[in-house]
Write a protein that holds these residues in place. Structure first.
Motif, PDB file in Angstrom:
ATOM      1  N   GLU A  40      -9.088 -10.123  11.321  1.00  0.00           N
ATOM      2  CA  GLU A  40     -10.126  -9.664  12.253  1.00  0.00           C
ATOM      3  C   GLU A  40     -11.393  -9.394  11.470  1.00  0.00           C
ATOM      4  OE1 GLU A  40     -12.517  -8.765  14.943  1.00  0.00           O
ATOM      5  OE2 GLU A  40     -12.291  -6.984  13.682  1.00  0.00           O
ATOM      6  N   SER A  42     -14.927  -9.556  13.310  1.00  0.00           N
ATOM      7  CA  SER A  42     -15.960  -9.885  14.292  1.00  0.00           C
ATOM      8  C   SER A  42     -17.251  -9.102  14.092  1.00  0.00           C
ATOM      9  CB  SER A  42     -15.434  -9.641  15.712  1.00  0.00           C
ATOM     10  OG  SER A  42     -14.989  -8.305  15.846  1.00  0.00           O
ATOM     11  N   ARG A  67      -7.963  -2.955   5.208  1.00  0.00           N
ATOM     12  CA  ARG A  67      -9.258  -3.372   5.737  1.00  0.00           C
ATOM     13  C   ARG A  67     -10.395  -2.843   4.862  1.00  0.00           C
ATOM     14  NH1 ARG A  67      -6.188  -0.131   8.562  1.00  0.00           N
ATOM     15  NH2 ARG A  67      -6.884   1.927   9.200  1.00  0.00           N
ATOM     16  N   THR A 119      -9.481 -13.636  14.998  1.00  0.00           N
ATOM     17  CA  THR A 119     -10.402 -13.343  16.089  1.00  0.00           C
ATOM     18  C   THR A 119     -11.289 -14.544  16.340  1.00  0.00           C
ATOM     19  OG1 THR A 119     -10.433 -11.000  15.489  1.00  0.00           O
ATOM     20  CG2 THR A 119     -12.180 -11.780  16.931  1.00  0.00           C
ATOM     21  N   CYS A 131     -14.104 -15.623   8.664  1.00  0.00           N
ATOM     22  CA  CYS A 131     -12.691 -15.282   8.844  1.00  0.00           C
ATOM     23  C   CYS A 131     -11.904 -16.442   9.440  1.00  0.00           C
ATOM     24  CB  CYS A 131     -12.564 -14.041   9.717  1.00  0.00           C
ATOM     25  SG  CYS A 131     -13.181 -12.540   8.915  1.00  0.00           S
ATOM     26  N   HIS A 151     -11.127 -11.271  21.196  1.00  0.00           N
ATOM     27  CA  HIS A 151     -11.375  -9.910  20.732  1.00  0.00           C
ATOM     28  C   HIS A 151     -11.202  -8.882  21.858  1.00  0.00           C
ATOM     29  CE1 HIS A 151     -14.392  -7.169  18.336  1.00  0.00           C
ATOM     30  NE2 HIS A 151     -13.210  -6.609  18.495  1.00  0.00           N
TER      31      HIS A 151
END
Length: 208
Positions: A40, A42, A67, A119, A131, A151
């Motif tokens: 993820e 975004s 993350r 995503t 990504c 998303h």
């Protein structure tokens, strides 16, 4: 340090069903469990999660979720180009960390991964593209399916888990998205939206 401290989550409210592994040529382990690695990115945060679904107990378990967050200079917002560079610089290390945490004793944890998810949108174009390229590369390297995720639907499904709502009408206010969304005829559908007044950005700025 663990990045996934939550207990397995039962599918008691009928979340969107996991596709049949045979339909998409998704491999499972000897227990029939499906494990996906998701990426993820975004906006200004990039994360990699390993999630396992057990069809026998009908539970989802987060095995890891490292993350990194891009923090721009004081007084500036995060711009697509700089945010993309941040994600590109961290994604490989995050994938390695996620696999290592999920399978600390496995010599080749990639063999446990059934599919790569990422995503697909909505979000910032540059970070999303960075990504998506990483996800496609992993899917090619490991010869496993690649699955794009909306998303908004991801947020809604997590909200359903947290609240126990079975069939909600949602005012979706994440970031620049302002939409009224509900489930109809087998998929989530937008019943109203606006692009001139972003409630999500309003709430975010007010909170800051």
């Amino acid at each position: 340090m663990s990045t996934a401290n939550d207990a397995p989550c039962p599918d008691a409210i009928g979340n969107l069903s996991v596709p049949s592994p045979s339909k998409y040529n998704i491999r499972t382990n000897e227990s029939g469990q499906t494990t996906v690695l998701g990426i993820e990115g975004s906006a200004n945060k990039v994360g990699v999660g390993v999630l396992r679904y057990d069809p026998k107990s009908k539970t989802y378990a987060t095995l890891s979720n490292p993350r990194k967050t891009y923090i721009p200079p004081t007084g500036q917002g995060f711009l697509p180009r700089e945010t993309s560079w941040h994600h590109q610089n961290h994604i490989v290390a995050l994938v390695r960390e996620a696999l290592r945490e999920a399978y600390p004793d496995h010599s080749d944890p990639t063999k446990e991964i059934s599919a790569i998810t990422f995503t697909k949108g909505p979000g910032m174009g540059g970070p999303l593209t960075s990504c998506a390229i990483a996800a496609r590369t992993l899917a090619k390297m490991w010869s496993i399916p690649l699955v794009g995720v909306n998303h908004c639907v991801g947020h809604i499904e997590m909200g359903r888990v947290a609240t126990g709502a079975s069939d909600p009408v949602v005012l979706y206010v994440s970031g620049g998205n302002t939409q009224v969304i509900a489930f109809s005829d087998g998929r989530y559908r937008i019943f109203g939206e606006t692009i001139d007044i972003a409630i999500g950005n309003c709430l975010d700025r007010f909170a800051r």
